[in-house]
Design an enzyme around this catalytic site. Structure first.
Site, short mmCIF file in Angstrom:
data_model
loop_
_atom_site.label_atom_id
_atom_site.label_comp_id
_atom_site.label_asym_id
_atom_site.label_seq_id
_atom_site.Cartn_x
_atom_site.Cartn_y
_atom_site.Cartn_z
N ASP A 188 0.86 -1.20 0.00
CA ASP A 188 0.00 0.00 0.00
C ASP A 188 0.89 1.24 0.00
O ASP A 188 1.65 1.45 0.95
CB ASP A 188 -0.88 -0.06 1.27
CG ASP A 188 -1.63 1.23 1.50
OD1 ASP A 188 -1.83 2.00 0.53
OD2 ASP A 188 -2.04 1.46 2.67
N ASN A 226 -0.26 4.52 -0.31
CA ASN A 226 -0.85 5.80 0.12
C ASN A 226 -1.48 5.74 1.51
O ASN A 226 -2.21 6.65 1.92
CB ASN A 226 -1.87 6.30 -0.91
CG ASN A 226 -3.08 5.40 -1.00
OD1 ASN A 226 -3.08 4.32 -0.41
ND2 ASN A 226 -4.09 5.81 -1.72
N ASP A 285 -3.87 3.96 2.91
CA ASP A 285 -5.30 3.77 3.20
C ASP A 285 -5.61 2.34 3.64
O ASP A 285 -6.78 1.97 3.82
CB ASP A 285 -6.16 4.16 1.98
CG ASP A 285 -5.89 3.28 0.76
OD1 ASP A 285 -5.04 2.38 0.85
OD2 ASP A 285 -6.56 3.49 -0.27
N ASP A 325 -10.99 -14.15 -17.21
CA ASP A 325 -11.77 -14.65 -16.10
C ASP A 325 -12.93 -15.51 -16.64
O ASP A 325 -13.57 -15.14 -17.62
CB ASP A 325 -12.33 -13.44 -15.34
CG ASP A 325 -13.03 -13.82 -14.07
OD1 ASP A 325 -12.37 -14.40 -13.19
OD2 ASP A 325 -14.24 -13.53 -13.94
N GLU A 381 -9.01 -18.89 -17.63
CA GLU A 381 -9.43 -19.63 -16.44
C GLU A 381 -10.50 -20.61 -16.92
O GLU A 381 -11.64 -20.23 -17.16
CB GLU A 381 -10.01 -18.67 -15.40
CG GLU A 381 -10.38 -19.39 -14.12
CD GLU A 381 -11.38 -18.61 -13.26
OE1 GLU A 381 -11.39 -18.82 -12.04
OE2 GLU A 381 -12.17 -17.81 -13.80
C1 NOJ Z 1 -12.92 -16.16 -11.01
C2 NOJ Z 1 -12.06 -15.28 -10.20
O1 NOJ Z 1 -10.80 -15.89 -10.03
C3 NOJ Z 1 -12.78 -15.05 -8.90
O2 NOJ Z 1 -11.98 -14.40 -7.95
C4 NOJ Z 1 -14.04 -14.28 -9.18
O3 NOJ Z 1 -14.78 -14.14 -7.99
C5 NOJ Z 1 -14.91 -14.98 -10.22
N1 NOJ Z 1 -14.14 -15.46 -11.33
C6 NOJ Z 1 -16.00 -14.07 -10.74
O4 NOJ Z 1 -15.48 -13.08 -11.58
#
Ligand code: NOJ
Length: 523
Positions: free
Chosen positions: A25, A27, A29, A211, A269
């Site tokens: 981090d 800054n 926060d 994703d 993924e």
């Molecule tokens: C897979 C991601 O790795 C995960 O962290 C996320 O919650 C879900 N896809 C939804 O986007």
């Protein structure tokens, strides 16, 4: 130097996954940010990684810590805005480190302007057609359109209030309520995604981790699920929410864009269990790389590990794609804990890191793995993962693997931030695990990782692209890859080392033999 130079940079790369909230981090926060990552670039360089995979930093209400994207072409002020990302890309490239980042094609945030427009525009409009809105079932449409469940728990549909103030249509969200699924049958969705890809590629990004790359396409008519199961990885096919035939056309479109940027990589993924179906995503005109999660799911058991490796290699061989290996990420329990916790869990995690780094292909290390961080048992009141709420407080979720990294000092927040109130609390006993302490200790997990990565990067023996299983006593594994031999002892009692010169072991030898829960590399 090894001879992987003929192949694309990513084919043998070690990627380091940065969870930006948790790395450093800048800054004060209490939440990690991109300038924090910039400040850690020399650390990453000396660790010896080749590329960063950055988890989402886009404008977002952070319902799912950035996987709910409100503007995919801008960086959230929480992480320092676009200029901070530009600093990170420049700083990484100066050090010869590539930068890849998440993109989230399956859904947006409910705060995305498109979704707000869809709500305001009402049923039957073009704005609604960018998402998956349907009328409900039953009298007055009070039941969800089908029985699909959200991966985070509860129904995958939420009913909206129409502009006239009455309860109306339902929208689909395979994840959180605040993550409405996009309708990829609508060409505007691809066009916008293309714009996003080009936006970042033009800014020097070296590729994307996609994703839920097995999501996006939905089956015609949205049939009910036969098995109500909210796991991402199903043992056997037939989950209408994922891995639909139409997804491959989408990936071909994405690849068409990526191919305009030589050297850029896509990593999907792909939570698909069947090898042939998994391999379809890695055909020559689709993704370059796909995560294969078998190794994450294997216990510390020689047969299990052997099968996971063999299975992943066979899946990759179907389409001659590069295998990928990972032991941890921001969605799973950290491996030190998974393998039993304490010093045994740590020994096993180190041994497994050596197995992973000896295999052919690309490797993904999750931030903190190089420090041997365990999962953290967090108190209820600090939990933030939407799974906790959505499961009615039955599934604790993924916060335990996302606790900020300890850098230096003797008390939390260990140099992670100047703010004591970090977004997740850091355990006091991590004072023994700080980067500074581990840099000063040649026996530390960090020193071990640096050495292992250096050997992998510089020794000619690491050029193999096939593995050969050598005979090994029960409970142990020995394989050769190129001119390297890797031995893993998951048995009780020591293992006599195979022939060769020992170049690294994850634990000191015992009477010249490999201790239990340890691995060795020989050449
Ligand atoms: C897979 C991601 O790795 C995960 O962290 C996320 O919650 C879900 N896809 C939804 O986007």
């Amino acid at each position: 130097m090894n001879t992987h130079q003929q192949q694309p940079w990513w084919s043998h790369a070690v990627f380091y996954q940065v969870y930006p909230r948790s790395f450093a981090d800048s800054n004060g926060d209490g939440v990690g940010d991109l300038d924090g990552v910039v400040s850690g670039l020399d650390y990453l360089k000396s660790l010896g990684i080749e590329a960063i995979w950055l988890n989402p930093v886009w404008v977002s209400p952070m319902a799912d810590h950035g996987y709910d994207v409100a503007d995919p072409r801008d960086v959230d002020p929480l992480f320092g805005g676009l200029a901070a990302l530009e600093r990170l890309i420049a700083g990484a490239h100066e050090r010869g480190i590539k930068v890849t980042m998440d993109l989230v094609p399956n859904h947006t945030s409910s705060a995305h302007p498109w979704f707000k427009e869809a709500l305001a525009a009402g049923p039957g409009t073009g704005a609604r057609d960018r998402y998956i809105f349907r009328d409900g079932r039953g009298t007055g449409g009070v039941e969800p359109p089908n029985n699909w469940v959200s991966v985070f728990g509860g129904p995958a549909w939420t009913q909206v209030t129409e502009p006239d103030g009455k309860p109306g249509q339902w929208y689909l969200h395979l994840f959180d309520i605040e993550q409405p699924d996009l309708n990829w049958d609508n060409p505007e969705v691809f066009d916008d995604f293309e714009k996003t890809m080009r936006f970042w590629l033009e800014r020097g990004v070296d590729g994307f981790r996609l994703d839920v790359a097995h999501g996006m396409a939905k089956p015609p008519g949205l049939p009910d699920m036969e098995h109500l199961d909210n796991q991402l990885l199903r043992a056997k096919g037939e989950d209408p929410r994922f891995d639909q035939a139409g997804v491959h056309e989408i990936h071909r479109g994405i690849r068409g864009v990526i191919d305009d940027y030589p050297g850029a990589v896509t990593i999907g993924e792909v939570w698909v269990h069947d090898n042939a179906r998994w391999a379809d995503y890695m055909r020559a005109d689709e993704l370059h790389l796909g995560f294969n999660f078998r190794l994450v799911q294997a216990d510390f058991d020689a047969d299990d590990i052997h099968d996971a490796i063999q299975n992943s290699l066979e899946a990759a061989a179907i389409v001659n794609t590069t295998p990928t290996w990972t032991l941890a990420n921001h969605d799973v329990e950290r491996e030190v804990t998974r393998y039993g916790g304490g010093s045994i869990g740590l020994d096993r995690a180190r041994a497994m890191a050596m197995v992973m780094l000896a295999l052919p292909g690309a490797v993904f290390i999750y931030n903190g793995e190089e420090l041997g961080l365990p999962n953290v048992d967090l108190p209820d009141e600090v939990l933030q993962d939407p799974r906790w709420e959505r499961s009615g407080h039955t599934v604790r979720g993924r916060d335990g693997c996302r606790v900020p990294l300890p850098w230096h000092g003797d008390t939390p927040p260990f140099g992670f931030s100047t703010c004591a109130d970090t977004w997740l609390p850091i355990p006091r006993d991590w004072k023994a695990l700080t980067v500074d302490k581990q840099l000063a200790d040649t026996g530390s997990t960090l020193a071990f990782f640096r050495r292992a990565l250096e050997l992998r990067r510089t020794r000619v023996e690491f050029t193999g692209d096939q593995i050969e299983w050598l005979s090994a006593p029960r409970g142990t594994l020995i394989f050769r890859c190129g001119a390297l031999v890797c031995a893993l002892n998951a048995n009780k009692g020591p293992l006599a080392l195979p022939e060769g010169e020992l170049i690294l072991s994850s634990a000191p030898l015992v009477g010249g033999q490999l201790a239990e829960n340890a691995a060795a590399w020989l050449v």
